[in-house]
Design a protein around this motif. Structure first.
Motif, PDB file in Angstrom:
ATOM      1  N   GLN A 279       2.141 -12.930  19.332  1.00 26.51           N
ATOM      2  CA  GLN A 279       1.734 -13.771  18.205  1.00 26.51           C
ATOM      3  C   GLN A 279       2.296 -13.250  16.892  1.00 26.51           C
ATOM      4  N   GLY A 280       2.823 -12.033  16.943  1.00 27.45           N
ATOM      5  CA  GLY A 280       3.418 -11.427  15.762  1.00 27.45           C
ATOM      6  C   GLY A 280       3.989 -10.072  16.125  1.00 27.45           C
ATOM      7  N   PHE A 281       4.786  -9.530  15.213  1.00 23.97           N
ATOM      8  CA  PHE A 281       5.333  -8.194  15.424  1.00 23.97           C
ATOM      9  C   PHE A 281       5.671  -7.562  14.092  1.00 23.97           C
ATOM     10  N   VAL A 282       5.738  -6.244  14.101  1.00 22.97           N
ATOM     11  CA  VAL A 282       6.197  -5.483  12.955  1.00 22.97           C
ATOM     12  C   VAL A 282       7.196  -4.452  13.459  1.00 22.97           C
ATOM     13  N   LEU A 283       8.233  -4.252  12.694  1.00 25.01           N
ATOM     14  CA  LEU A 283       9.253  -3.257  13.008  1.00 25.01           C
ATOM     15  C   LEU A 283       9.387  -2.355  11.784  1.00 25.01           C
ATOM     16  N   ALA A 284       9.214  -1.060  12.013  1.00 29.40           N
ATOM     17  CA  ALA A 284       9.258  -0.097  10.917  1.00 29.40           C
ATOM     18  C   ALA A 284      10.068   1.111  11.345  1.00 29.40           C
TER      19      ALA A 284
ATOM     20  N   SER B 158       4.195   8.313   3.080  1.00 33.31           N
ATOM     21  CA  SER B 158       4.252   7.054   2.350  1.00 33.31           C
ATOM     22  C   SER B 158       4.907   5.967   3.192  1.00 33.31           C
ATOM     23  N   LEU B 159       4.588   4.736   2.827  1.00 36.77           N
ATOM     24  CA  LEU B 159       5.150   3.560   3.492  1.00 36.77           C
ATOM     25  C   LEU B 159       5.635   2.598   2.418  1.00 36.77           C
ATOM     26  N   PHE B 160       6.889   2.168   2.550  1.00 36.64           N
ATOM     27  CA  PHE B 160       7.503   1.241   1.608  1.00 36.64           C
ATOM     28  C   PHE B 160       7.794  -0.087   2.294  1.00 36.64           C
ATOM     29  N   LEU B 161       7.886  -1.136   1.491  1.00 38.98           N
ATOM     30  CA  LEU B 161       8.307  -2.442   1.986  1.00 38.98           C
ATOM     31  C   LEU B 161       8.818  -3.270   0.829  1.00 38.98           C
ATOM     32  N   GLU B 162       9.538  -4.329   1.171  1.00 34.44           N
ATOM     33  CA  GLU B 162       9.979  -5.310   0.183  1.00 34.44           C
ATOM     34  C   GLU B 162       9.395  -6.650   0.578  1.00 34.44           C
ATOM     35  N   VAL B 163       8.979  -7.425  -0.414  1.00 35.25           N
ATOM     36  CA  VAL B 163       8.385  -8.727  -0.158  1.00 35.25           C
ATOM     37  C   VAL B 163       8.807  -9.680  -1.267  1.00 35.25           C
TER      38      VAL B 163
ATOM     39  N   GLU C 106       8.744   9.640   5.502  1.00 34.39           N
ATOM     40  CA  GLU C 106       8.839   8.489   4.606  1.00 34.39           C
ATOM     41  C   GLU C 106       9.152   7.272   5.465  1.00 34.39           C
ATOM     42  N   ALA C 107       8.244   6.319   5.463  1.00 34.81           N
ATOM     43  CA  ALA C 107       8.372   5.163   6.346  1.00 34.81           C
ATOM     44  C   ALA C 107       8.677   3.901   5.542  1.00 34.81           C
ATOM     45  N   GLU C 108       9.275   2.938   6.230  1.00 43.50           N
ATOM     46  CA  GLU C 108       9.525   1.630   5.618  1.00 43.50           C
ATOM     47  C   GLU C 108       9.330   0.547   6.666  1.00 43.50           C
ATOM     48  N   ILE C 109       8.794  -0.564   6.218  1.00 46.41           N
ATOM     49  CA  ILE C 109       8.693  -1.730   7.085  1.00 46.41           C
ATOM     50  C   ILE C 109      10.016  -2.455   6.991  1.00 46.41           C
TER      51      ILE C 109
END
Length: 174
Positions: free
Chosen positions: A78-83, A125-130, A89-92
């Motif tokens: 139904q959904g997924f995330v890839l990081a 830490s976890l970073f992402l762009e939206v 230091e993590a990023e989505i």
């Protein structure tokens, strides 16, 4: 509940239970790649192919998580995330939820699972762009205590030709 605990525990499982959804998170495996690519094409104007997702998943530090109905281990996710987590230091890289599953806690479940895994791995830490116009995603990220740390002007091109900025968000884990 999650705001006072030292780890990233949250209540998404309660949200799912109360809404009648029985969704659980599991690792993203090779057999999920085509379905994940389908979800990505449903969610983004410029989707990634199965080959691109598989390549990202195979890289060092990659984390893939899917959400699927409990009791249906072979049903499409139904959904997924890839990081990716490199040296704490993590990023989505991407997250997508099926249109029919949106607003039912699937994105929250995926984020909760990812945050728990990153915390267990010692990420700081976890970073992402939206997209600045993605109100549902921004609402979720703000609930999860992400803070804006930057902006990329005119980063996304919309189907009507307009451009919108990418907001760079960060969540401190330690």
């Amino acid at each position: 509940m999650y705001w006072f605990l030292p780890w990233t525990w949250t209540v998404s499982f309660v949200d799912n239970w109360l809404s009648g959804q029985e969704i659980a998170a599991a690792p993203l495996v090779d057999t999920d790649i085509d379905a994940a690519a389908g979800l990505h094409s449903e969610a983004f104007d410029h989707p990634w192919s199965g080959d691109e997702l598989a390549s990202l998943l195979s890289q060092k530090g990659s984390i893939g998580i899917v959400a699927r109905h409990v009791g249906h281990p072979f049903a499409p996710p139904q959904g997924f995330v890839l990081a990716r987590n490199i040296d704490g230091e993590a990023e989505i890289l991407t997250i997508a939820v099926a249109k029919r599953a949106r607003n039912h806690g699937v994105g929250r479940l995926l984020m909760d699972q990812l945050l728990q895994q990153l915390y267990a791995e010692g990420a700081s830490s976890l970073f992402l762009e939206v997209d600045e116009e993605n109100a549902p995603a921004l609402k979720l990220y703000r609930r999860l205590r992400f803070e804006e740390v930057g902006r990329r002007p005119a980063y996304y091109r919309q189907p009507d030709g307009r451009t919108t900025s990418a907001l760079m968000l960060k969540r401190t884990l330690r």
